[in-house]
Scaffold this active site. Structure first.
Site, PDB file in Angstrom:
ATOM      1  N   PRO A   1     -10.546 -48.786  -3.189  1.00 50.03           N
ATOM      2  CA  PRO A   1      -9.806 -50.026  -3.373  1.00 50.03           C
ATOM      3  C   PRO A   1      -8.465 -50.064  -2.645  1.00 50.03           C
ATOM      4  O   PRO A   1      -7.746 -49.068  -2.597  1.00 50.03           O
ATOM      5  CB  PRO A   1      -9.586 -50.106  -4.896  1.00 50.03           C
ATOM      6  CG  PRO A   1      -9.798 -48.722  -5.387  1.00 50.03           C
ATOM      7  CD  PRO A   1     -10.785 -48.090  -4.458  1.00 50.03           C
ATOM      8  N   ASN A   2      -8.195 -51.219  -2.084  1.00 41.36           N
ATOM      9  CA  ASN A   2      -6.921 -51.539  -1.413  1.00 41.36           C
ATOM     10  C   ASN A   2      -6.748 -50.870  -0.044  1.00 41.36           C
ATOM     11  O   ASN A   2      -5.778 -51.141   0.662  1.00 41.36           O
ATOM     12  CB  ASN A   2      -5.714 -51.211  -2.303  1.00 41.36           C
ATOM     13  CG  ASN A   2      -5.738 -52.007  -3.590  1.00 41.36           C
ATOM     14  OD1 ASN A   2      -5.806 -53.232  -3.542  1.00 41.36           O
ATOM     15  ND2 ASN A   2      -5.735 -51.345  -4.734  1.00 41.36           N
TER      16      ASN A   2
ATOM     17  N   ARG B   1      -0.083 -53.190   3.668  1.00 39.11           N
ATOM     18  CA  ARG B   1       0.268 -52.577   2.394  1.00 39.11           C
ATOM     19  C   ARG B   1       1.228 -51.397   2.559  1.00 39.11           C
ATOM     20  O   ARG B   1       0.898 -50.430   3.251  1.00 39.11           O
ATOM     21  CB  ARG B   1      -1.049 -52.073   1.802  1.00 39.11           C
ATOM     22  CG  ARG B   1      -0.936 -51.267   0.578  1.00 39.11           C
ATOM     23  CD  ARG B   1      -2.286 -50.657   0.209  1.00 39.11           C
ATOM     24  NE  ARG B   1      -2.185 -50.035  -1.086  1.00 39.11           N
ATOM     25  CZ  ARG B   1      -2.936 -49.036  -1.496  1.00 39.11           C
ATOM     26  NH1 ARG B   1      -3.894 -48.570  -0.721  1.00 39.11           N
ATOM     27  NH2 ARG B   1      -2.757 -48.517  -2.686  1.00 39.11           N
TER      28      ARG B   1
ATOM     29  N   TYR C   1       1.807 -45.578   3.706  1.00 37.63           N
ATOM     30  CA  TYR C   1       0.432 -45.415   4.202  1.00 37.63           C
ATOM     31  C   TYR C   1       0.298 -45.504   5.721  1.00 37.63           C
ATOM     32  O   TYR C   1      -0.792 -45.273   6.251  1.00 37.63           O
ATOM     33  CB  TYR C   1      -0.475 -46.456   3.536  1.00 37.63           C
ATOM     34  CG  TYR C   1      -0.562 -46.296   2.040  1.00 37.63           C
ATOM     35  CD1 TYR C   1      -1.023 -45.113   1.476  1.00 37.63           C
ATOM     36  CD2 TYR C   1      -0.176 -47.327   1.180  1.00 37.63           C
ATOM     37  CE1 TYR C   1      -1.096 -44.945   0.099  1.00 37.63           C
ATOM     38  CE2 TYR C   1      -0.253 -47.179  -0.201  1.00 37.63           C
ATOM     39  CZ  TYR C   1      -0.708 -45.985  -0.731  1.00 37.63           C
ATOM     40  OH  TYR C   1      -0.787 -45.817  -2.085  1.00 37.63           O
TER      41      TYR C   1
ATOM     42  N   ASN D   1     -11.713 -41.258   0.657  1.00 41.40           N
ATOM     43  CA  ASN D   1     -10.425 -41.625   0.086  1.00 41.40           C
ATOM     44  C   ASN D   1     -10.740 -42.662  -0.977  1.00 41.40           C
ATOM     45  O   ASN D   1     -10.962 -43.839  -0.671  1.00 41.40           O
ATOM     46  CB  ASN D   1      -9.488 -42.213   1.145  1.00 41.40           C
ATOM     47  CG  ASN D   1      -8.138 -42.590   0.555  1.00 41.40           C
ATOM     48  OD1 ASN D   1      -7.942 -42.503  -0.669  1.00 41.40           O
ATOM     49  ND2 ASN D   1      -7.215 -43.017   1.400  1.00 41.40           N
TER      50      ASN D   1
ATOM     51  N   ALA E   1      -7.102 -45.498  -5.727  1.00 34.18           N
ATOM     52  CA  ALA E   1      -6.698 -45.312  -7.126  1.00 34.18           C
ATOM     53  C   ALA E   1      -7.832 -44.784  -8.001  1.00 34.18           C
ATOM     54  O   ALA E   1      -7.576 -44.165  -9.043  1.00 34.18           O
ATOM     55  CB  ALA E   1      -6.168 -46.634  -7.683  1.00 34.18           C
TER      56      ALA E   1
ATOM     57  N   GLU F   1     -11.976 -34.628   0.164  1.00 35.11           N
ATOM     58  CA  GLU F   1     -11.117 -35.688  -0.399  1.00 35.11           C
ATOM     59  C   GLU F   1      -9.915 -35.843   0.517  1.00 35.11           C
ATOM     60  O   GLU F   1      -9.278 -34.841   0.880  1.00 35.11           O
ATOM     61  CB  GLU F   1     -10.662 -35.262  -1.806  1.00 35.11           C
ATOM     62  CG  GLU F   1      -9.656 -36.193  -2.442  1.00 35.11           C
ATOM     63  CD  GLU F   1      -9.124 -35.671  -3.782  1.00 35.11           C
ATOM     64  OE1 GLU F   1      -9.687 -34.697  -4.331  1.00 35.11           O
ATOM     65  OE2 GLU F   1      -8.125 -36.237  -4.265  1.00 35.11           O
TER      66      GLU F   1
ATOM     67  N   HIS G   1      -6.273 -38.255   1.433  1.00 34.38           N
ATOM     68  CA  HIS G   1      -5.297 -39.296   1.088  1.00 34.38           C
ATOM     69  C   HIS G   1      -4.329 -39.448   2.247  1.00 34.38           C
ATOM     70  O   HIS G   1      -3.945 -38.450   2.880  1.00 34.38           O
ATOM     71  CB  HIS G   1      -4.525 -38.932  -0.184  1.00 34.38           C
ATOM     72  CG  HIS G   1      -5.418 -38.797  -1.364  1.00 34.38           C
ATOM     73  ND1 HIS G   1      -5.930 -39.885  -2.028  1.00 34.38           N
ATOM     74  CD2 HIS G   1      -5.937 -37.705  -1.960  1.00 34.38           C
ATOM     75  CE1 HIS G   1      -6.725 -39.460  -2.992  1.00 34.38           C
ATOM     76  NE2 HIS G   1      -6.753 -38.142  -2.979  1.00 34.38           N
TER      77      HIS G   1
ATOM     78  N   ARG H   1       4.634 -38.270  -5.346  1.00 34.15           N
ATOM     79  CA  ARG H   1       4.708 -39.633  -5.890  1.00 34.15           C
ATOM     80  C   ARG H   1       4.618 -39.614  -7.421  1.00 34.15           C
ATOM     81  O   ARG H   1       4.842 -38.575  -8.036  1.00 34.15           O
ATOM     82  CB  ARG H   1       3.601 -40.470  -5.239  1.00 34.15           C
ATOM     83  CG  ARG H   1       3.714 -40.494  -3.704  1.00 34.15           C
ATOM     84  CD  ARG H   1       2.634 -41.326  -3.076  1.00 34.15           C
ATOM     85  NE  ARG H   1       2.761 -42.730  -3.455  1.00 34.15           N
ATOM     86  CZ  ARG H   1       1.791 -43.633  -3.311  1.00 34.15           C
ATOM     87  NH1 ARG H   1       0.620 -43.269  -2.783  1.00 34.15           N
ATOM     88  NH2 ARG H   1       1.977 -44.878  -3.680  1.00 34.15           N
TER      89      ARG H   1
HETATM   90  C1  DQA Z   1      -4.193 -43.069  -1.752  1.00 32.06           C
HETATM   91  C2  DQA Z   1      -3.295 -42.582  -2.904  1.00 32.06           C
HETATM   92  C3  DQA Z   1      -3.681 -43.267  -4.203  1.00 32.06           C
HETATM   93  O1  DQA Z   1      -2.828 -42.827  -5.250  1.00 32.06           O
HETATM   94  C4  DQA Z   1      -3.529 -44.774  -4.059  1.00 32.06           C
HETATM   95  O2  DQA Z   1      -3.945 -45.413  -5.243  1.00 32.06           O
HETATM   96  C5  DQA Z   1      -4.238 -45.310  -2.876  1.00 32.06           C
HETATM   97  C6  DQA Z   1      -4.169 -44.579  -1.625  1.00 32.06           C
HETATM   98  C7  DQA Z   1      -3.745 -42.492  -0.395  1.00 32.06           C
HETATM   99  O3  DQA Z   1      -4.539 -42.539   0.539  1.00 32.06           O
HETATM  100  O4  DQA Z   1      -2.628 -42.011  -0.255  1.00 32.06           O
HETATM  101  O5  DQA Z   1      -4.810 -46.393  -2.917  1.00 32.06           O
HETATM  102  O6  DQA Z   1      -5.519 -42.630  -1.994  1.00 32.06           O
END
Ligand code: DQA
Length: 145
Positions: free
Chosen positions: A9-10, A17, A22, A73, A76, A97, A99, A106
Site C-alpha cells: 500500500p501507498n 509521497r 522515500y 516491500n 505498512a 524484505e 524498505h 522512525r
Molecule cells: C516502507 C516503510 C513502512 O513503514 C511504510 O508504511 C511504507 C514504506 C518503506 O519502504 O520504507 O509504506 O515499507
C-alpha cells in the site's frame, strides 16, 4: 530465474509521497531501474496493490507461476499482516524484505515486522537501491550455484 517484485500500500504514491523519506522516483521509474539491473539474467515481474487480500492472492499465484524468488516491500502491511506472512510461509518461495526508508530510525510501530524472521534477508534504508541490492544478492546466489 523468475523474480517477482511485490509492492504494498501507498508505494504507488512514490514521487509524490514524503520524498525526503522515500526518494523522488516514482514506482514506474524504480521498476525500470530494477529491470535494467536484471538485464537478461532474470525474468522480472512486478505487482503493486493497496489491498492485503490481493497481495496474498498474488503470492499464491507466484507458486503456480513457479516464481523462484520474491522481493517484497509490503509497506505498512509489514507491521500488521499475519496473512501476508502466512502466504509466504505457505508457498515457501524464498524472499527478501525491502524498505526504502530505515524503519528503525522512525516511529517505534515500524520496528515490528511480521516478515523479517522468515525472510532470507532484509535490506532497508537505501531508497530505490534497496531493491537493486536485493536483486544483486539473488543474482549472485544463482551464478554461484
Ligand atoms: C516502507 C516503510 C513502512 O513503514 C511504510 O508504511 C511504507 C514504506 C518503506 O519502504 O520504507 O509504506 O515499507
Amino acid at each position: 530465474m523468475k523474480i517477482l517484485v511485490i509492492n504494498g500500500p501507498n508505494i504507488n504514491m512514490l514521487g509524490i509521497r514524503e520524498t525526503n523519506t522515500y526518494g523522488a522516483l516514482t514506482l514506474g521509474e524504480i521498476e525500470r531501474k530494477i529491470k535494467e539491473a536484471a538485464s537478461n539474467d532474470a525474468i522480472m515481474s512486478f505487482f503493486q496493490s493497496n489491498n492485503e487480500g490481493a497481495i496474498v492472492d498474488r503470492i499464491h499465484r507466484a507458486y503456480d507461476d513457479k516464481i523462484d524468488y520474491i522481493i517484497i516491500n509490503a509497506g505498512a502491511y509489514t507491521h500488521t499482516s499475519i496473512a501476508i506472512r502466512d502466504a509466504l510461509l505457505a508457498t515457501k518461495i524464498p524472499f527478501i524484505e525491502v524498505h526504502l526508508s530505515n524503519v528503525y530510525a522512525r516511529e517505534s510501530f515500524r520496528h515490528q515486522s511480521y516478515l523479517s524472521d522468515i525472510a532470507e534477508g532484509v535490506i532497508l534504508g537505501f531508497k530505490e537501491n534497496s531493491y537493486i541490492l536485493a536483486l544483486a544478492h539473488i543474482l549472485s546466489r544463482v551464478k554461484k550455484n
